[in-house]
Design a protein around this motif. Structure first.
Motif, PDB file in Angstrom:
ATOM      1  N   LEU A  50       7.477   8.539  10.966  1.00 22.15           N
ATOM      2  CA  LEU A  50       8.579   8.084  10.119  1.00 22.15           C
ATOM      3  C   LEU A  50       9.528   9.215   9.751  1.00 22.15           C
ATOM      4  CD1 LEU A  50       9.925   5.825   8.501  1.00 22.15           C
ATOM      5  CD2 LEU A  50       8.397   6.402   6.594  1.00 22.15           C
ATOM      6  N   GLY A 136       1.133  -0.044   4.961  1.00 21.72           N
ATOM      7  CA  GLY A 136       2.536  -0.439   4.932  1.00 21.72           C
ATOM      8  C   GLY A 136       3.242   0.024   3.674  1.00 21.72           C
ATOM      9  N   ALA A 137       2.562  -0.112   2.526  1.00 19.37           N
ATOM     10  CA  ALA A 137       3.144   0.346   1.266  1.00 19.37           C
ATOM     11  C   ALA A 137       3.337   1.854   1.280  1.00 19.37           C
ATOM     12  CB  ALA A 137       2.243  -0.066   0.103  1.00 19.37           C
ATOM     13  N   TRP A 138       2.373   2.572   1.858  1.00 16.91           N
ATOM     14  CA  TRP A 138       2.494   4.023   1.980  1.00 16.91           C
ATOM     15  C   TRP A 138       3.717   4.403   2.807  1.00 16.91           C
ATOM     16  CZ3 TRP A 138       2.027   8.868   0.841  1.00 16.91           C
ATOM     17  CH2 TRP A 138       2.168   9.858   1.825  1.00 16.91           C
ATOM     18  N   MET A 139       3.953   3.700   3.903  1.00 15.21           N
ATOM     19  CA  MET A 139       5.083   4.030   4.764  1.00 15.21           C
ATOM     20  C   MET A 139       6.411   3.775   4.049  1.00 15.21           C
ATOM     21  SD  MET A 139       4.011   5.280   7.669  1.00 15.21           S
ATOM     22  CE  MET A 139       5.136   4.924   9.021  1.00 15.21           C
ATOM     23  N   ILE A 140       6.480   2.693   3.272  1.00 16.69           N
ATOM     24  CA  ILE A 140       7.691   2.438   2.491  1.00 16.69           C
ATOM     25  C   ILE A 140       7.914   3.553   1.471  1.00 16.69           C
ATOM     26  CG2 ILE A 140       8.757   0.893   0.800  1.00 16.69           C
ATOM     27  CD1 ILE A 140       7.322  -1.424   2.250  1.00 16.69           C
ATOM     28  N   PHE A 141       6.837   3.896   0.754  1.00 17.97           N
ATOM     29  CA  PHE A 141       6.952   4.990  -0.211  1.00 17.97           C
ATOM     30  C   PHE A 141       7.412   6.273   0.471  1.00 17.97           C
ATOM     31  CE2 PHE A 141       5.219   8.855  -2.026  1.00 17.97           C
ATOM     32  CZ  PHE A 141       5.689   8.799  -3.319  1.00 17.97           C
ATOM     33  N   GLY A 143       9.104   6.771   3.194  1.00 20.98           N
ATOM     34  CA  GLY A 143      10.503   6.754   3.612  1.00 20.98           C
ATOM     35  C   GLY A 143      11.467   6.919   2.454  1.00 20.98           C
ATOM     36  N   VAL A 144      11.189   6.243   1.352  1.00 21.96           N
ATOM     37  CA  VAL A 144      12.080   6.345   0.191  1.00 21.96           C
ATOM     38  C   VAL A 144      11.963   7.715  -0.467  1.00 21.96           C
ATOM     39  CG1 VAL A 144      12.651   5.378  -2.066  1.00 21.96           C
ATOM     40  CG2 VAL A 144      11.975   3.852  -0.200  1.00 21.96           C
ATOM     41  N   ILE A 383       6.877  -0.450  -5.882  1.00 18.22           N
ATOM     42  CA  ILE A 383       6.114  -0.957  -4.741  1.00 18.22           C
ATOM     43  C   ILE A 383       4.865  -1.697  -5.210  1.00 18.22           C
ATOM     44  CG2 ILE A 383       4.758  -0.291  -2.709  1.00 18.22           C
ATOM     45  CD1 ILE A 383       6.730   2.029  -2.309  1.00 18.22           C
TER      46      ILE A 383
END
Length: 424
Positions: A50, A136-141, A143-144, A383
């Motif tokens: 990412l 998935g939540a980790w990847m969103i975190f 990226g942000v 999240i």
């Protein structure tokens, strides 16, 4: 003309730093329980994928916005800005493709080197939420957080033309603030958001694979020579000093950690040795080019001692930092940063008789720590309250590898092998 020797040096150092993140995956993977090892290692490899993409798209344009004449810059210069000419690395590509470059190395070599710093900083945070986070939540975190925290903080620290810390006179050669304090503060925030693991108590969660931990620490130490020496950007005397300090300070930290471990618990452990090495590496990161080897040894030893005590704070204060990101990276990063205020060559207290450098170091450490903590807490909280950051309790107890990734870290036999054999 282009200096091919320094170009090769920077590219090799970049490869060493990238290798640190798989090393971190082994280090963290060995520390969790056997049924969570895939989840833990995937968080590091997810960070590589990412952050590598985001860095090319706009990360470099934020962290190293060129504020000279003729650029297309938006935002607050020195705090959070983006150079649109660097979006997608367009300008860096053009500069690197020039037929004749009068520079130590092409722009793209520097781009690649700094990308690896962004990657491992994000990966470090994952240790604070081991055994209980959704991928998935980790990847969103990730990226942000890397967008609104790491990229601008990297600009404060590493952008020597316009970064806030450069103008303040802060010493942070290789990222004690941008990497370790940054990641440690974010890890603390996420640990608070996700809450404690089931059965959280001292001694309740033991490393499932100490050899993995030692292997990971060895890879980290190897790659850290690129991290520190490579930050000079040239194969010269400064890089050589950074290299020696990167050898000696962690070595002293291992001794300091094991001494305290022996006195406290009666045994010097392999996990303690690996953790001590990492603590010393963290502490020497901002200071590796600003200390004589003797002061570097003292820094390492003290870091090992302090961080060995610091990892127990989570039990006293009641937060579950699973793999001691706070105790090692936040505490070690703060200590290494402040140590420079006293012992940095020329400007430290013992050389200058002034507390000015210590004040600058403390201000930088506080600025990064507070900003990262607040932003990470807000991002993680949103999240958690929307899609959920933490796995179900039953999945956490059983081990999250199968529930999240559909895989097991250790398959000792195939399904067909379960058929009993009739003996006649």
């Amino acid at each position: 003309m282009l200096d091919q020797g320094n170009t090769a040096f920077v590219l090799i150092m970049a490869a060493l730093v990238l290798f640190m993140t798989p090393g971190l995956a082994f280090f963290y993977g060995g520390l969790v329980k056997a049924k969570s090892v895939i989840s833990m290692m995937m968080m590091s490899f997810g960070a590589i994928a990412l952050v590598g993409v985001l860095w090319v798209l706009y990360g470099y344009a934020i962290a190293f916005a060129n504020h000279g004449a003729g650029t297309n810059v938006s935002g607050i210069v020195g705090f959070f800005s983006i150079d649109w000419n660097q979006f997608g690395l367009g300008q860096a590509f053009e500069e690197s493709q020039a037929s004749k470059i009068n520079a130590a190395y092409p722009s793209m070599a520097f781009v690649g080197f700094q990308a690896t710093f962004a990657i491992i900083t994000v990966a470090l945070i994952s240790g604070a939420i081991a055994d209980r986070a959704k991928f998935g939540a980790w990847m969103i975190f990730a990226g942000v957080w890397v967008t609104v925290v790491y990229f601008p903080v990297a600009s404060w620290v590493f952008n020597l033309t316009s970064g806030m810390f450069a103008t303040w006179g802060v010493i942070d050669f290789a990222g004690g603030t941008a990497v370790h304090i940054n990641a440690g503060a974010a890890g603390l925030a996420l640990a608070l958001v996700l809450g404690k693991r089931v059965g959280f108590a001292k001694g309740a969660h033991k490393p499932h694979n100490p050899p993995f931990v030692l292997l990971g620490a060895a890879i980290l130490w190897f790659g850290w020579f690129g991290f520190n020496a490579g930050s000079e950007g040239a194969a010269d005397g400064v890089a050589s000093l950074a290299w020696v300090n990167t050898l000696s300070a962690p070595a002293a930290a291992v001794l300091g950690w094991l001494l305290i471990e022996k006195l406290k618990d009666g045994k010097a452990t392999s996990v303690g040795a690996a953790s001590g090495a990492v603590a010393g590496l963290v502490a020497i990161t901002p200071a590796c080019a600003a200390l004589t080897p003797g002061w570097g040894l003292l820094l390492g030893f003290l870091a090992g001692v302090i961080c060995c005590f610091a990892i127990d704070w989570k039990y006293r204060l009641g937060f579950d930092d699973s793999l001691d990101v706070v105790g090692v990276h936040l505490v070690g990063g703060i200590f290494g940063t402040l140590y420079l205020g006293i012992f940095a060559n020329g400007t430290g207290l013992i050389f200058s008789g002034s507390f000015e450098q210590l004040g600058k170091q403390a201000t930088a450490a506080a600025a990064v720590g507070i900003y990262s903590f607040i932003m990470a807490f807000v991002i993680g909280y949103i999240i958690e309250k929307t899609i959920g950051f933490r796995v179900k309790t039953e999945d956490e107890v059983a081990g999250i590898d199968t529930a999240v990734h559909g895989e097991e870290g250790y398959v000792l036999y195939e399904e067909a092998d379960r058929t009993p054999v009739t003996v006649r």
